[in-house]
Design a protein around this motif. Structure first.
Motif, PDB file in Angstrom:
ATOM      1  N   THR A 256     -39.000   3.655  -4.651  1.00 20.90           N
ATOM      2  CA  THR A 256     -39.172   2.619  -3.635  1.00 20.90           C
ATOM      3  C   THR A 256     -39.174   1.233  -4.286  1.00 20.90           C
ATOM      4  OG1 THR A 256     -40.383   4.150  -2.244  1.00 20.90           O
ATOM      5  CG2 THR A 256     -40.692   1.832  -1.761  1.00 20.90           C
TER       6      THR A 256
ATOM      7  N   TRP B 190     -42.349   8.357   5.864  1.00 17.83           N
ATOM      8  CA  TRP B 190     -43.769   8.077   6.097  1.00 17.83           C
ATOM      9  C   TRP B 190     -44.060   7.980   7.591  1.00 17.83           C
ATOM     10  CZ3 TRP B 190     -47.521   7.988   2.422  1.00 17.83           C
ATOM     11  CH2 TRP B 190     -48.776   7.548   2.812  1.00 17.83           C
TER      12      TRP B 190
ATOM     13  N   TYR C 213     -49.759  11.585  -0.013  1.00 16.23           N
ATOM     14  CA  TYR C 213     -48.887  11.544   1.179  1.00 16.23           C
ATOM     15  C   TYR C 213     -49.643  11.935   2.452  1.00 16.23           C
ATOM     16  CZ  TYR C 213     -45.339  11.178  -2.414  1.00 16.23           C
ATOM     17  OH  TYR C 213     -44.613  10.767  -3.498  1.00 16.23           O
TER      18      TYR C 213
ATOM     19  N   LEU D 280     -46.786  20.357   2.276  1.00 16.29           N
ATOM     20  CA  LEU D 280     -46.053  19.409   1.411  1.00 16.29           C
ATOM     21  C   LEU D 280     -45.119  20.230   0.531  1.00 16.29           C
ATOM     22  CD1 LEU D 280     -45.619  16.538   0.254  1.00 16.29           C
ATOM     23  CD2 LEU D 280     -47.489  17.023  -1.346  1.00 16.29           C
TER      24      LEU D 280
ATOM     25  N   ASP E 290     -43.347  18.123   4.980  1.00 14.87           N
ATOM     26  CA  ASP E 290     -42.833  16.899   4.360  1.00 14.87           C
ATOM     27  C   ASP E 290     -41.835  17.316   3.283  1.00 14.87           C
ATOM     28  OD1 ASP E 290     -42.387  14.724   2.694  1.00 14.87           O
ATOM     29  OD2 ASP E 290     -44.481  14.089   2.613  1.00 14.87           O
TER      30      ASP E 290
ATOM     31  N   ALA F  99     -39.611  14.926   2.052  1.00 16.04           N
ATOM     32  CA  ALA F  99     -39.073  13.567   1.861  1.00 16.04           C
ATOM     33  C   ALA F  99     -37.957  13.450   0.831  1.00 16.04           C
ATOM     34  CB  ALA F  99     -40.197  12.611   1.510  1.00 16.04           C
ATOM     35  N   ALA F 100     -38.240  13.851  -0.415  1.00 19.21           N
ATOM     36  CA  ALA F 100     -37.288  13.634  -1.519  1.00 19.21           C
ATOM     37  C   ALA F 100     -36.598  14.940  -1.916  1.00 19.21           C
ATOM     38  CB  ALA F 100     -38.022  13.038  -2.707  1.00 19.21           C
TER      39      ALA F 100
ATOM     40  N   LYS G 224     -33.334   7.949   0.290  1.00 15.39           N
ATOM     41  CA  LYS G 224     -33.316   8.508  -1.060  1.00 15.39           C
ATOM     42  C   LYS G 224     -31.908   9.059  -1.316  1.00 15.39           C
ATOM     43  CE  LYS G 224     -38.335   8.899  -1.116  1.00 15.39           C
ATOM     44  NZ  LYS G 224     -39.527   9.753  -0.978  1.00 15.39           N
TER      45      LYS G 224
ATOM     46  N   ALA H 263     -35.260   3.868   6.456  1.00  9.77           N
ATOM     47  CA  ALA H 263     -35.067   4.868   7.514  1.00  9.77           C
ATOM     48  C   ALA H 263     -35.479   6.269   7.066  1.00  9.77           C
ATOM     49  CB  ALA H 263     -33.604   4.885   7.973  1.00  9.77           C
TER      50      ALA H 263
HETATM   51  C1  LIG Z   1     -40.831   9.196  -0.588  1.00  8.64           C
HETATM   52  C2  LIG Z   1     -41.854  10.126  -0.001  1.00  8.64           C
HETATM   53  C3  LIG Z   1     -42.499   9.838   1.215  1.00  8.64           C
HETATM   54  C4  LIG Z   1     -42.284   8.529   1.931  1.00  8.64           C
HETATM   55  O1  LIG Z   1     -40.988   8.455   2.386  1.00  8.64           O
HETATM   56  P1  LIG Z   1     -40.316   7.060   2.844  1.00  8.64           P
HETATM   57  O2  LIG Z   1     -38.971   7.472   3.301  1.00  8.64           O
HETATM   58  O3  LIG Z   1     -40.312   6.171   1.634  1.00  8.64           O
HETATM   59  O4  LIG Z   1     -41.167   6.517   3.927  1.00  8.64           O
HETATM   60  C5  LIG Z   1     -43.338  10.779   1.770  1.00  8.64           C
HETATM   61  N1  LIG Z   1     -43.563  11.963   1.143  1.00  8.64           N
HETATM   62  C6  LIG Z   1     -42.999  12.261  -0.050  1.00  8.64           C
HETATM   63  C7  LIG Z   1     -43.283  13.585  -0.674  1.00  8.64           C
HETATM   64  C8  LIG Z   1     -42.124  11.347  -0.660  1.00  8.64           C
HETATM   65  O5  LIG Z   1     -41.531  11.660  -1.833  1.00  8.64           O
END
Ligand SMILES: *Cc1c(COP(=O)(O)O)cnc(C)c1O
Length: 404
Positions: A57, A109, A152, A186, A214, A216-217, A242, A250
């Motif tokens: 980020t 998030w 998170y 997670l 979650d 996310a990445a 990402k 987004a």
């Molecule tokens: C990056 C991340 C987030 C937040 O995601 P954003 O797209 O930056 O809001 C939440 N959880 C995990 C595990 C992440 O790696």
């Protein structure tokens, strides 16, 4: 008609848009091209760099593909109802990801926040207005494995939901009670927790408790975009900025249609809710879709081979310096792509990772890497532009040679 006369005419004409549309200097595109002539990066003295660090980020994560930028530019000259865009894009994203429904959020998030809000409130506007105060709510708790309870979790707790920790399946069964609103997973912490996806879902289904994950990445692999929807998670949250290379701000919330509907009521354009500040504009919503559409169509095997080739270029250059060793690993879950660790014997190569990072940052071109230990750095290649691998190889080699 002369320009001056035309402007005078337009100022009294009722259908300015229709007349102006065909005239280049009056169309909205004219404004875009004027701005494009300015080099704001130069004007403001901002440092740009080669990103060999990764999708952080702080480092502005990823660069949008030209399809995404085109979607943003094209939509920026039109008004469209925000609800219409969310409806259409949501449908498309849901189809790509094998989900019932989807929405674009401001990052993963807010997908976590809005999804949790939706679970707590449903479509009850009184409840939506009351968040994060859960007084009078029947269901107020979220169950999380202890090893998944890392920072998170702060996202879902924005709604006021209370976290209940468990470690074993037995503890989970005992923790479920009439106040349990949701079970949160997670994905990044899968290997640290005793309860894996299937068991987590089976217990949730048995007790009819909504589940959220979650991830996310955790793209790549691309298949993770639909894997967790197919497994049966009710809500799946992913970052758009990402590896998918959508707008950095987004993200996507996808899953059960009733929950997405409820989540949307907790978000703009609606007010009097906790999500009002989590706005995503039309350009970002369309940009997110363009990025996802582009991403799923990529040749992922070819991409992977390109990344390996980049790593090999850098590896072979730095290994020519005595006392330097390299290791390539692939993180199993998040940021799943080849990661190069470059380590050195400080008796032979007299520099700290702090000083190396600084030298690379201050060099020309500026290069960002990640410090790993006092005598090693990590290099991530998947955010490099074509050809930058050679520059990174040269710059790291130069700096290590200087001090050996
Ligand atoms: C990056 C991340 C987030 C937040 O995601 P954003 O797209 O930056 O809001 C939440 N959880 C995990 C595990 C992440 O790696």
């Amino acid at each position: 008609m002369k320009r001056r006369d035309l402007i005078k005419y337009l100022s009294v004409a009722p259908v300015v848009g229709a007349v102006g549309a065909g005239i280049p200097f009056l169309s909205a595109n004219a404004a875009v091209s004027t701005v494009a002539k300015r080099d704001l990066i130069k004007e403001l003295g901002l440092r740009t760099f080669i990103n060999a660090a990764g999708t952080y980020t702080t480092h502005t994560a990823s660069l949008m593909h030209e399809d995404v930028v085109a979607a943003i530019n094209d939509s920026s000259t039109h008004f469209i109802m925000i609800g219409d865009i969310q409806d259409k894009v949501g449908e498309k994203i849901a189809a790509i990801c094998h989900a019932e429904a989807a929405m674009v959020t401001s990052g993963c998030w807010s997908a976590l926040v809005l999804g949790t809000a939706g679970v707590l409130t449903g479509t009850d506007l009184k409840k939506i207005a009351q968040l994060p105060n859960l007084q009078g709510f029947e269901k107020t708790q979220m169950i999380v494995q202890k090893s998944h309870n890392v920072h998170y979790v702060h996202a879902p707790t924005n709604t006021g939901i209370e976290v209940v920790e468990v470690e074993t399946a037995e503890e989970l069964e005992k923790a479920i009670n009439p106040k349990t609103a949701m079970m949160w997973f997670l994905n990044l912490a899968t290997n640290d927790g005793q309860i894996k996806h299937e068991e987590w879902l089976a217990i949730a289904k048995k007790h009819k408790i909504p589940t959220m994950i979650d991830i996310a990445a955790d793209i790549p692999p691309v298949t993770n975009l639909w894997k967790f929807n197919e497994l049966g998670f009710d809500l799946v949250c992913v970052s758009g900025g990402k590896a998918i290379r959508g707008p950095q701000s987004a993200g996507i919330l996808m899953g059960r249609a009733d929950l997405i509907k409820a989540a949307r009521l907790n978000a703009p354009p609606f007010g009097n809710n906790i999500g009002r500040g989590m706005k995503v504009n039309k350009e970002e919503i369309l940009g997110m879709y363009a990025a996802l559409d582009h991403y799923v169509k990529l040749d992922h095997d070819k991409e992977w081979k390109d990344w390996e080739a980049r790593v090999a270029v850098i590896e072979s250059a730095v290994k020519t310096v005595g006392g330097v060793t390299t290791t390539v690993t692939v993180p199993p879950i998040a940021n799943h792509n080849p990661l190069l660790n470059i380590a050195w014997d400080t008796a032979k190569v007299k520099i700290s990772s702090d000083d190396l990072a600084l030298a690379l940052r201050n060099g020309n071109p500026s290069v960002e890497i990640m410090k790993f230990s006092p005598n090693s750095i990590n290099i991530t290649v998947f955010m490099l532009k074509p050809g930058e691998d050679k520059i990174v190889a040269k710059r790291v080699q130069e700096e290590l040679k200087k001090v050996s």
